[in-house]
Write a protein that holds these residues in place. Structure first.
Motif, PDB file in Angstrom:
ATOM      1  N   ASP A  88      35.911  46.090  33.041  1.00  0.00           N
ATOM      2  CA  ASP A  88      36.067  44.649  33.259  1.00  0.00           C
ATOM      3  C   ASP A  88      37.449  44.175  32.813  1.00  0.00           C
ATOM      4  O   ASP A  88      38.057  43.303  33.453  1.00  0.00           O
ATOM      5  CB  ASP A  88      34.990  43.874  32.500  1.00  0.00           C
ATOM      6  N   GLN A 118      44.016  43.181  36.884  1.00  0.00           N
ATOM      7  CA  GLN A 118      44.395  43.339  38.289  1.00  0.00           C
ATOM      8  C   GLN A 118      44.198  42.051  39.080  1.00  0.00           C
ATOM      9  O   GLN A 118      45.020  41.704  39.921  1.00  0.00           O
ATOM     10  CB  GLN A 118      43.578  44.477  38.915  1.00  0.00           C
ATOM     11  N   GLU A 119      43.105  41.346  38.803  1.00  0.00           N
ATOM     12  CA  GLU A 119      42.786  40.140  39.565  1.00  0.00           C
ATOM     13  C   GLU A 119      43.673  38.948  39.193  1.00  0.00           C
ATOM     14  O   GLU A 119      43.999  38.116  40.034  1.00  0.00           O
ATOM     15  CB  GLU A 119      41.317  39.774  39.365  1.00  0.00           C
ATOM     16  N   GLY A 131      36.574  50.241  45.818  1.00  0.00           N
ATOM     17  CA  GLY A 131      35.309  49.692  45.358  1.00  0.00           C
ATOM     18  C   GLY A 131      34.187  49.964  46.341  1.00  0.00           C
ATOM     19  O   GLY A 131      34.426  50.220  47.526  1.00  0.00           O
ATOM     20  N   GLU A 137      39.941  45.269  35.473  1.00  0.00           N
ATOM     21  CA  GLU A 137      39.789  44.453  36.677  1.00  0.00           C
ATOM     22  C   GLU A 137      40.332  43.045  36.462  1.00  0.00           C
ATOM     23  O   GLU A 137      40.925  42.453  37.375  1.00  0.00           O
ATOM     24  CB  GLU A 137      38.314  44.390  37.088  1.00  0.00           C
ATOM     25  N   TRP A 140      33.161  52.099  40.387  1.00  0.00           N
ATOM     26  CA  TRP A 140      32.226  51.446  41.304  1.00  0.00           C
ATOM     27  C   TRP A 140      30.776  51.707  40.939  1.00  0.00           C
ATOM     28  O   TRP A 140      29.878  50.954  41.353  1.00  0.00           O
ATOM     29  CB  TRP A 140      32.485  51.897  42.745  1.00  0.00           C
TER      30      TRP A 140
END
Length: 268
Positions: free
Chosen positions: A184, A190-191, A55, A187, A128
């Motif tokens: 999104d 992943q989060e 990132g 992500e 990014w």
């Protein structure tokens, strides 16, 4: 940490003249001292590779020096700081959207589709980019070339030059919004460590009760494949976008108001 090493993510937020000198190769080059162990291109490439992996927030002059195996201060011989480095990174990746020597479709339709797919591929390769404020873009060679190669085919639309720019912005903004949703979603997985199937599956019992309540008849009437992952929303939206431009092109051709440019009749 100095201001030069700050985690800026806004293009054009540094010394604009220095960024332009570096982008266009007009800056003064050092003639004294030991032979440089690095090149500006290598530094920019390493920064892009780091941003792709971790990132844009991970990119700093200090971290980059570690990646390159050199001292932090040595990087400042090539680039003033992260703000200017970001400008170089943005122009570098912009060149991927219009590869050198690759033919651009001669029709405006092909050009619009090529722009959309190229922009999507760029953001998918470098997520990014969605974290960067592009409100003030420093125009380097790659950015200028990306405009240069699409102007001729777009002019066959028969629109005014401000309208041609609006076509480009409309395509880019639509693609950015679509890809942002994709990124999104990735992500979020992943989060949280929870897949899309698990996330929506956890809501299923509540949604089923809501549908049976009779309070949401329109939602309840939707077919089972409405939210299928297999449906290509990108291509659907792109087709409608092109169709919308085509309606304007036909309208202008019929009225004879071509904005002072060549009629698009030959492109239909």
């Amino acid at each position: 940490m100095s201001s030069k090493d700050s985690a800026t993510t806004t293009s054009g937020s540094g010394d604009i003249r220095r960024s332009l000198d570096l982008l266009w190769g007009t800056g003064e080059r050092a003639t004294r001292g030991p032979k440089p162990a690095l090149t500006l291109d290598r530094i920019v490439e390493a920064a892009i590779e780091l941003a792709d992996r971790e990132g844009i927030a991970a990119v700093s002059m200090r971290r980059l020096s570690t990646e390159l195996g050199t001292g932090t201060m040595s990087l400042y011989r090539y680039v003033p700081g992260k703000a200017e480095l970001l400008d170089l990174m943005l122009d570098k990746v912009q060149g991927e959207a219009v590869p050198e020597g690759e033919a651009v479709p001669g029709t405006w339709r092909g050009c619009v589709e090529g722009m959309a797919r190229g922009h999507a591929a760029l953001y998918r390769a470098h997520p990014w980019l969605l974290k960067v404020n592009h409100g003030r873009t420093v125009l380097g060679p790659s950015a200028m070339r990306s405009f240069e190669v699409v102007i001729a085919p777009l002019r066959t639309m028969g629109l005014s030059d401000p309208e041609l720019l609006s076509v480009i912005l409309t395509v880019q903004n639509w693609v950015t919004g679509h890809i942002r949703m994709e990124v999104d979603t990735v992500e979020a997985t992943q989060e949280t460590g929870m897949s899309d199937e698990e996330f929506w599956g956890s809501q299923q019992p509540f949604l089923e009760r809501a549908m049976l309540s009779g309070d949401f008849p329109q939602m309840a009437s939707l077919s089972e494949d409405t939210f299928s992952y297999e449906y290509d929303h990108f291509e659907f939206g792109l087709r409608r976008l092109v169709d919308g431009f085509a309606a304007l092109v036909e309208e202008r051709a019929a009225s004879g108001d071509g904005g002072g440019r060549t009629s698009a009749c030959e492109d239909e």
